[in-house]
Design a protein around this motif. Structure first.
Motif, PDB file in Angstrom:
ATOM      1  N   GLY A 123      29.693 -43.419 -27.053  1.00 30.14           N
ATOM      2  CA  GLY A 123      30.925 -43.082 -26.344  1.00 30.14           C
ATOM      3  C   GLY A 123      30.797 -41.773 -25.584  1.00 30.14           C
ATOM      4  N   ARG A 124      31.950 -41.285 -25.114  1.00 35.32           N
ATOM      5  CA  ARG A 124      31.972 -40.005 -24.414  1.00 35.32           C
ATOM      6  C   ARG A 124      33.257 -39.282 -24.750  1.00 35.32           C
ATOM      7  NH1 ARG A 124      30.583 -39.784 -18.153  1.00 35.32           N
ATOM      8  NH2 ARG A 124      30.870 -37.598 -18.683  1.00 35.32           N
ATOM      9  N   THR A 125      33.192 -37.953 -24.772  1.00 33.96           N
ATOM     10  CA  THR A 125      34.394 -37.137 -24.905  1.00 33.96           C
ATOM     11  C   THR A 125      34.317 -36.017 -23.878  1.00 33.96           C
ATOM     12  OG1 THR A 125      33.374 -35.737 -26.592  1.00 33.96           O
ATOM     13  CG2 THR A 125      34.684 -37.598 -27.374  1.00 33.96           C
ATOM     14  N   ALA A 126      35.487 -35.603 -23.388  1.00 36.91           N
ATOM     15  CA  ALA A 126      35.560 -34.520 -22.405  1.00 36.91           C
ATOM     16  C   ALA A 126      36.843 -33.740 -22.650  1.00 36.91           C
ATOM     17  CB  ALA A 126      35.530 -35.073 -20.984  1.00 36.91           C
ATOM     18  N   TYR A 127      36.883 -32.534 -22.106  1.00 35.51           N
ATOM     19  CA  TYR A 127      38.045 -31.658 -22.275  1.00 35.51           C
ATOM     20  C   TYR A 127      38.477 -31.110 -20.929  1.00 35.51           C
ATOM     21  CZ  TYR A 127      41.114 -27.948 -23.885  1.00 35.51           C
ATOM     22  OH  TYR A 127      42.212 -27.144 -24.080  1.00 35.51           O
ATOM     23  N   VAL A 128      39.797 -31.147 -20.678  1.00 38.21           N
ATOM     24  CA  VAL A 128      40.380 -30.618 -19.443  1.00 38.21           C
ATOM     25  C   VAL A 128      41.390 -29.531 -19.809  1.00 38.21           C
ATOM     26  CG1 VAL A 128      41.734 -31.134 -17.376  1.00 38.21           C
ATOM     27  CG2 VAL A 128      40.141 -32.845 -18.272  1.00 38.21           C
ATOM     28  N   PRO A 129      41.152 -28.288 -19.412  1.00 40.57           N
ATOM     29  CA  PRO A 129      42.175 -27.254 -19.619  1.00 40.57           C
ATOM     30  C   PRO A 129      43.276 -27.426 -18.579  1.00 40.57           C
ATOM     31  CG  PRO A 129      40.246 -26.312 -18.539  1.00 40.57           C
ATOM     32  CD  PRO A 129      39.919 -27.748 -18.809  1.00 40.57           C
ATOM     33  N   ALA A 130      44.461 -27.821 -19.013  1.00 34.32           N
ATOM     34  CA  ALA A 130      45.530 -28.127 -18.064  1.00 34.32           C
ATOM     35  C   ALA A 130      46.859 -28.153 -18.792  1.00 34.32           C
ATOM     36  CB  ALA A 130      45.277 -29.472 -17.382  1.00 34.32           C
ATOM     37  N   ASP A 131      47.932 -28.173 -17.998  1.00 35.09           N
ATOM     38  CA  ASP A 131      49.291 -28.196 -18.523  1.00 35.09           C
ATOM     39  C   ASP A 131      49.927 -29.533 -18.183  1.00 35.09           C
ATOM     40  OD1 ASP A 131      52.230 -27.726 -18.716  1.00 35.09           O
ATOM     41  OD2 ASP A 131      51.592 -25.682 -19.149  1.00 35.09           O
ATOM     42  N   VAL A 132      50.619 -30.141 -19.144  1.00 36.46           N
ATOM     43  CA  VAL A 132      51.227 -31.445 -18.918  1.00 36.46           C
ATOM     44  C   VAL A 132      52.256 -31.414 -17.813  1.00 36.46           C
ATOM     45  CG1 VAL A 132      53.087 -31.188 -20.621  1.00 36.46           C
ATOM     46  CG2 VAL A 132      52.196 -33.466 -20.096  1.00 36.46           C
ATOM     47  N   THR A 133      52.861 -30.247 -17.541  1.00 41.88           N
ATOM     48  CA  THR A 133      53.869 -30.169 -16.482  1.00 41.88           C
ATOM     49  C   THR A 133      53.256 -30.276 -15.092  1.00 41.88           C
ATOM     50  OG1 THR A 133      53.795 -27.743 -16.480  1.00 41.88           O
ATOM     51  CG2 THR A 133      55.423 -28.798 -17.921  1.00 41.88           C
ATOM     52  N   GLU A 134      51.925 -30.324 -15.017  1.00 41.66           N
ATOM     53  CA  GLU A 134      51.234 -30.552 -13.747  1.00 41.66           C
ATOM     54  C   GLU A 134      50.349 -31.788 -13.898  1.00 41.66           C
ATOM     55  OE1 GLU A 134      49.201 -26.913 -12.857  1.00 41.66           O
ATOM     56  OE2 GLU A 134      51.059 -25.780 -12.602  1.00 41.66           O
ATOM     57  N   PRO A 135      50.968 -32.950 -14.051  1.00 42.47           N
ATOM     58  CA  PRO A 135      50.201 -34.163 -14.362  1.00 42.47           C
ATOM     59  C   PRO A 135      49.210 -34.562 -13.275  1.00 42.47           C
ATOM     60  CG  PRO A 135      52.479 -34.712 -13.799  1.00 42.47           C
ATOM     61  CD  PRO A 135      52.418 -33.221 -13.963  1.00 42.47           C
ATOM     62  N   ALA A 136      49.523 -34.265 -12.013  1.00 41.34           N
ATOM     63  CA  ALA A 136      48.598 -34.632 -10.940  1.00 41.34           C
ATOM     64  C   ALA A 136      47.260 -33.927 -11.118  1.00 41.34           C
ATOM     65  CB  ALA A 136      49.211 -34.284  -9.581  1.00 41.34           C
ATOM     66  N   GLY A 137      47.297 -32.681 -11.592  1.00 46.59           N
ATOM     67  CA  GLY A 137      46.059 -31.948 -11.820  1.00 46.59           C
ATOM     68  C   GLY A 137      45.233 -32.550 -12.938  1.00 46.59           C
ATOM     69  N   ILE A 138      45.903 -33.047 -13.959  1.00 45.86           N
ATOM     70  CA  ILE A 138      45.186 -33.711 -15.055  1.00 45.86           C
ATOM     71  C   ILE A 138      44.516 -34.979 -14.543  1.00 45.86           C
ATOM     72  CG2 ILE A 138      45.463 -34.929 -17.251  1.00 45.86           C
ATOM     73  CD1 ILE A 138      47.778 -32.996 -17.874  1.00 45.86           C
ATOM     74  N   LEU A 139      45.277 -35.781 -13.815  1.00 42.04           N
ATOM     75  CA  LEU A 139      44.788 -37.083 -13.363  1.00 42.04           C
ATOM     76  C   LEU A 139      43.657 -36.974 -12.352  1.00 42.04           C
ATOM     77  CD1 LEU A 139      48.284 -38.753 -13.042  1.00 42.04           C
ATOM     78  CD2 LEU A 139      46.535 -39.357 -14.727  1.00 42.04           C
ATOM     79  N   SER A 140      43.571 -35.846 -11.649  1.00 39.71           N
ATOM     80  CA  SER A 140      42.528 -35.671 -10.639  1.00 39.71           C
ATOM     81  C   SER A 140      41.379 -34.790 -11.109  1.00 39.71           C
ATOM     82  CB  SER A 140      43.132 -35.072  -9.361  1.00 39.71           C
ATOM     83  OG  SER A 140      43.668 -33.774  -9.615  1.00 39.71           O
ATOM     84  N   ALA A 141      41.429 -34.343 -12.356  1.00 36.60           N
ATOM     85  CA  ALA A 141      40.399 -33.442 -12.868  1.00 36.60           C
ATOM     86  C   ALA A 141      39.043 -34.148 -12.895  1.00 36.60           C
ATOM     87  CB  ALA A 141      40.763 -32.968 -14.268  1.00 36.60           C
ATOM     88  N   PRO A 142      37.984 -33.481 -12.412  1.00 41.86           N
ATOM     89  CA  PRO A 142      36.656 -34.108 -12.422  1.00 41.86           C
ATOM     90  C   PRO A 142      36.210 -34.553 -13.810  1.00 41.86           C
ATOM     91  CG  PRO A 142      36.655 -32.123 -11.062  1.00 41.86           C
ATOM     92  CD  PRO A 142      37.978 -32.157 -11.767  1.00 41.86           C
ATOM     93  N   GLN A 143      36.548 -33.761 -14.834  1.00 41.76           N
ATOM     94  CA  GLN A 143      36.140 -34.134 -16.195  1.00 41.76           C
ATOM     95  C   GLN A 143      36.755 -35.466 -16.606  1.00 41.76           C
ATOM     96  OE1 GLN A 143      37.679 -31.287 -15.182  1.00 41.76           O
ATOM     97  NE2 GLN A 143      37.284 -29.598 -16.629  1.00 41.76           N
ATOM     98  N   LEU A 144      38.011 -35.692 -16.194  1.00 42.07           N
ATOM     99  CA  LEU A 144      38.674 -36.952 -16.516  1.00 42.07           C
ATOM    100  C   LEU A 144      38.061 -38.100 -15.714  1.00 42.07           C
ATOM    101  CD1 LEU A 144      42.392 -37.693 -17.090  1.00 42.07           C
ATOM    102  CD2 LEU A 144      41.139 -39.058 -15.420  1.00 42.07           C
ATOM    103  N   LEU A 145      37.882 -37.893 -14.431  1.00 46.63           N
ATOM    104  CA  LEU A 145      37.392 -38.966 -13.561  1.00 46.63           C
ATOM    105  C   LEU A 145      35.946 -39.328 -13.870  1.00 46.63           C
ATOM    106  CD1 LEU A 145      39.035 -37.853 -10.197  1.00 46.63           C
ATOM    107  CD2 LEU A 145      39.806 -39.623 -11.791  1.00 46.63           C
ATOM    108  N   ASP A 146      35.184 -38.375 -14.438  1.00 41.48           N
ATOM    109  CA  ASP A 146      33.808 -38.668 -14.832  1.00 41.48           C
ATOM    110  C   ASP A 146      33.738 -39.421 -16.155  1.00 41.48           C
ATOM    111  OD1 ASP A 146      32.820 -37.433 -12.593  1.00 41.48           O
ATOM    112  OD2 ASP A 146      32.324 -35.546 -13.601  1.00 41.48           O
ATOM    113  N   THR A 147      34.854 -39.422 -16.905  1.00 45.55           N
ATOM    114  CA  THR A 147      34.846 -39.997 -18.248  1.00 45.55           C
ATOM    115  C   THR A 147      35.632 -41.298 -18.334  1.00 45.55           C
ATOM    116  OG1 THR A 147      34.717 -37.750 -19.148  1.00 45.55           O
ATOM    117  CG2 THR A 147      35.308 -39.502 -20.689  1.00 45.55           C
ATOM    118  N   LEU A 148      36.786 -41.352 -17.652  1.00 46.28           N
ATOM    119  CA  LEU A 148      37.652 -42.518 -17.718  1.00 46.28           C
ATOM    120  C   LEU A 148      37.664 -43.267 -16.395  1.00 46.28           C
ATOM    121  CD1 LEU A 148      40.777 -41.022 -19.560  1.00 46.28           C
ATOM    122  CD2 LEU A 148      38.693 -42.016 -20.562  1.00 46.28           C
TER     123      LEU A 148
END
Length: 272
Positions: A123-148
């Motif tokens: 499997g894979r795990t990754a971490y994104v330092p971010a705030d839920v009140t800025e969901p667009a930043g979470i969804l576009s984070a390279p760490q997320l897009l490289d993992t999911l």
């Protein structure tokens, strides 16, 4: 640290919700301000330790169920201080090829992120330092897009998080969750818990004051307000319950805690 790396202010003189929760779970990554705030909460709500534990146990059960049902991608927002077993450990016990992305806004969680990245070789795990009140930043984070792969179902976890997003007259919390839901494809799921004052309003209002004095905004919501987070999605049985009542491992587990002690709604839903 090099001269070019910024100095991170960990704000150890201020209580932080993730570190208060860590203390309630018996963790070690908390400091005097966190312990003082936790002590104040326990002074008015001694069952807070029980509420924290059963909330965490809901996450374990929901993750285990979803991995068993075929979900292989997990997005855990508001991760908190690593407290084994973490979500990736639960998911990868059932599905070693599961992929997990964690995200939190506490710099101390970032400092402990290595503990969240020790997954299975498959499997894979990754971490994104971010705030839920800025969901667009979470969804576009390279760490997320490289993992999911956001074209395939994702199990979104918002565990004991959204009561820290106050509306301020703008229905902000529901807007944030709708943004996250809209980005996920059919077959995705939302597992969520949320504190409520429905069962002991006087006590919970006192807790609001304690968190406010510690510098943390907090907003409890009713069952109807919690249910709105799942608009358009299909609730899995048994629907909205208190956290200890959602598919307990043993039926008697749901009888050892009162509704007022749980003080937290829980549900899991699937996107049609």
């Amino acid at each position: 640290m090099t001269e070019h790396e910024p100095v991170v202010d960990l704000q150890l003189d201020r209580a932080h919700s993730a570190r208060i929760y860590d203390y309630m779970l018996g963790g070690k990554t908390n400091f005097l301000a966190d312990r003082m705030a936790a002590g104040s909460v326990l002074g008015v709500f001694p069952a807070a330790l029980v509420a924290a534990r059963i909330n965490r146990e809901f996450m374990h059960r929901a993750t285990r169920h979803l991995a068993g049902a075929g979900l292989r991608q997990f997005l855990d927002i508001g991760t908190g201080i690593p407290t084994p077993p973490n979500l990736h450990e639960i998911a990868q016990r059932t599905a070693p090829d599961a992929r997990i992305v964690y995200t939190d806004n506490d710099p101390i969680v970032l400092a402990h992120a290595a503990a969240l990245l020790r997954g299975t070789p498959q499997g894979r795990t990754a971490y994104v330092p971010a705030d839920v009140t800025e969901p667009a930043g979470i969804l576009s984070a390279p760490q997320l897009l490289d993992t999911l792969d956001l074209t395939r179902p994702v199990a979104l976890s918002l565990n004991a998080l959204m009561h820290f997003v106050t509306d301020d007259g703008r229905d902000r919390a529901h807007t944030v969750v709708e943004t996250l839901k809209a980005a996920l494809p059919s077959g995705s799921t939302l597992a969520m818990t949320h504190a409520t004052a429905d069962y002991s309003p006087d006590t919970m209002n006192r807790i609001l004051g304690i968190y406010r004095e510690a510098g943390t905004a907090l907003q409890f919501r009713t069952r109807a307000e919690f249910l709105r987070f799942f608009d358009g999605w299909e609730l899995l049985d048994p629907g909205v319950t208190l956290s200890h009542q959602w598919r307990p491992d043993c039926p008697e587990d749901a009888t050892h805690v009162t509704d007022a002690e749980a003080a937290c709604y829980a549900a899991v839903a699937r996107k049609p």
